[in-house]
Design a protein around this motif. Structure first.
Motif, short mmCIF file in Angstrom:
data_model
loop_
_atom_site.label_atom_id
_atom_site.label_comp_id
_atom_site.label_asym_id
_atom_site.label_seq_id
_atom_site.Cartn_x
_atom_site.Cartn_y
_atom_site.Cartn_z
N PRO A 26 0.83 -1.21 0.00
CA PRO A 26 0.00 0.00 0.00
C PRO A 26 0.86 1.26 0.00
O PRO A 26 1.97 1.26 0.56
CB PRO A 26 -0.81 -0.11 1.30
CG PRO A 26 -0.04 -1.04 2.16
CD PRO A 26 0.69 -1.97 1.24
N VAL B 105 2.23 4.91 1.00
CA VAL B 105 2.33 5.66 2.26
C VAL B 105 1.39 6.86 2.18
O VAL B 105 1.37 7.58 1.18
CB VAL B 105 3.79 6.14 2.48
CG1 VAL B 105 3.90 7.02 3.70
CG2 VAL B 105 4.72 4.93 2.59
N PRO B 106 0.59 7.07 3.21
CA PRO B 106 -0.37 8.19 3.19
C PRO B 106 0.32 9.54 3.10
O PRO B 106 1.40 9.74 3.64
CB PRO B 106 -1.11 8.07 4.52
CG PRO B 106 -0.76 6.77 5.10
CD PRO B 106 0.50 6.31 4.46
N ASP B 107 -0.34 10.46 2.44
CA ASP B 107 0.19 11.81 2.36
C ASP B 107 -0.87 12.86 2.70
O ASP B 107 -0.69 14.03 2.43
CB ASP B 107 0.78 12.09 0.98
CG ASP B 107 -0.25 11.98 -0.14
OD1 ASP B 107 -1.43 11.71 0.13
OD2 ASP B 107 0.14 12.19 -1.30
N SER B 108 -1.96 12.39 3.32
CA SER B 108 -3.06 13.31 3.61
C SER B 108 -3.44 13.37 5.08
O SER B 108 -4.55 13.76 5.41
CB SER B 108 -4.29 12.92 2.77
OG SER B 108 -4.70 11.60 3.10
N CYS B 109 -2.54 13.01 5.98
CA CYS B 109 -2.84 13.05 7.41
C CYS B 109 -2.85 14.50 7.89
O CYS B 109 -1.95 15.28 7.58
CB CYS B 109 -1.80 12.26 8.19
SG CYS B 109 -2.06 12.26 9.97
N CYS C 269 -7.83 7.37 11.26
CA CYS C 269 -6.75 8.11 10.59
C CYS C 269 -6.23 7.32 9.39
O CYS C 269 -6.26 6.08 9.38
CB CYS C 269 -5.61 8.35 11.57
SG CYS C 269 -4.17 9.18 10.85
N VAL C 270 -5.76 8.04 8.40
CA VAL C 270 -5.20 7.38 7.22
C VAL C 270 -4.06 6.44 7.59
O VAL C 270 -3.83 5.43 6.92
CB VAL C 270 -4.74 8.40 6.15
CG1 VAL C 270 -5.92 9.18 5.61
CG2 VAL C 270 -3.67 9.33 6.69
N TRP C 271 -3.35 6.73 8.68
CA TRP C 271 -2.26 5.86 9.11
C TRP C 271 -2.78 4.53 9.63
O TRP C 271 -2.15 3.49 9.44
CB TRP C 271 -1.38 6.55 10.16
CG TRP C 271 -0.53 7.58 9.52
CD1 TRP C 271 -0.71 8.94 9.55
CD2 TRP C 271 0.62 7.36 8.70
NE1 TRP C 271 0.26 9.57 8.80
CE2 TRP C 271 1.09 8.62 8.27
CE3 TRP C 271 1.30 6.22 8.28
CZ2 TRP C 271 2.21 8.77 7.46
CZ3 TRP C 271 2.42 6.38 7.46
CH2 TRP C 271 2.86 7.64 7.07
N GLY D 56 -5.41 3.00 8.51
CA GLY D 56 -5.72 2.26 7.30
C GLY D 56 -4.47 1.73 6.62
O GLY D 56 -4.45 0.61 6.11
N TYR D 57 -3.43 2.55 6.61
CA TYR D 57 -2.17 2.14 6.00
C TYR D 57 -1.59 0.92 6.70
O TYR D 57 -1.22 -0.07 6.05
CB TYR D 57 -1.16 3.29 6.03
CG TYR D 57 0.23 2.88 5.63
CD1 TYR D 57 0.53 2.58 4.30
CD2 TYR D 57 1.26 2.79 6.57
CE1 TYR D 57 1.82 2.18 3.93
CE2 TYR D 57 2.54 2.40 6.20
CZ TYR D 57 2.81 2.10 4.89
OH TYR D 57 4.08 1.72 4.52
#
Length: 74
Positions: free
Chosen positions: A39, A41-45, A53-55, A57-58
Motif C-alpha cells: 500500500p 504511504v499516506p500523504d493526507s494526514c 486516521c489514514v495511518w 488504514g495504511y
C-alpha cells in the motif's frame, strides 16, 4: 529471511514499516514470487489524531499485504 521472521517484523512507525516492505520484497524477489505492490504511504494526514486516521488504514493494509506475502512464500 524465513516467513516467521517476516511475521515478527515490527510496524510501530514509518521507518519500521519501510524496513518491513524492503525485507518482504527481497524475500519475494529471492524466491521468484510476484505480489502486488504494498500500500502507498499516506500523504493526507492532518495530524489531529482522528479516529480512522489514514495511518490506521495504511498499517492495516500493510498487515494484509505482509500476510499475503507470507502465504505465497510458505
Amino acid at each position: 529471511m524465513r516467513t516467521s521472521e517476516l511475521a515478527a517484523l515490527p510496524m510501530r512507525n514509518l521507518a519500521e514499516a519501510e524496513v518491513l516492505v524492503c525485507q518482504v520484497r527481497q524475500a519475494l524477489h529471492d524466491r521468484g514470487v510476484v505480489l502486488r505492490a504494498p500500500p502507498p504511504v499516506p500523504d493526507s494526514c492532518c495530524g489531529r489524531g482522528c479516529n480512522g486516521c489514514v495511518w490506521e488504514g495504511y498499517y492495516a493494509a500493510l498487515r494484509f499485504w505482509r500476510e499475503d506475502a507470507i502465504a505465497l512464500l510458505a
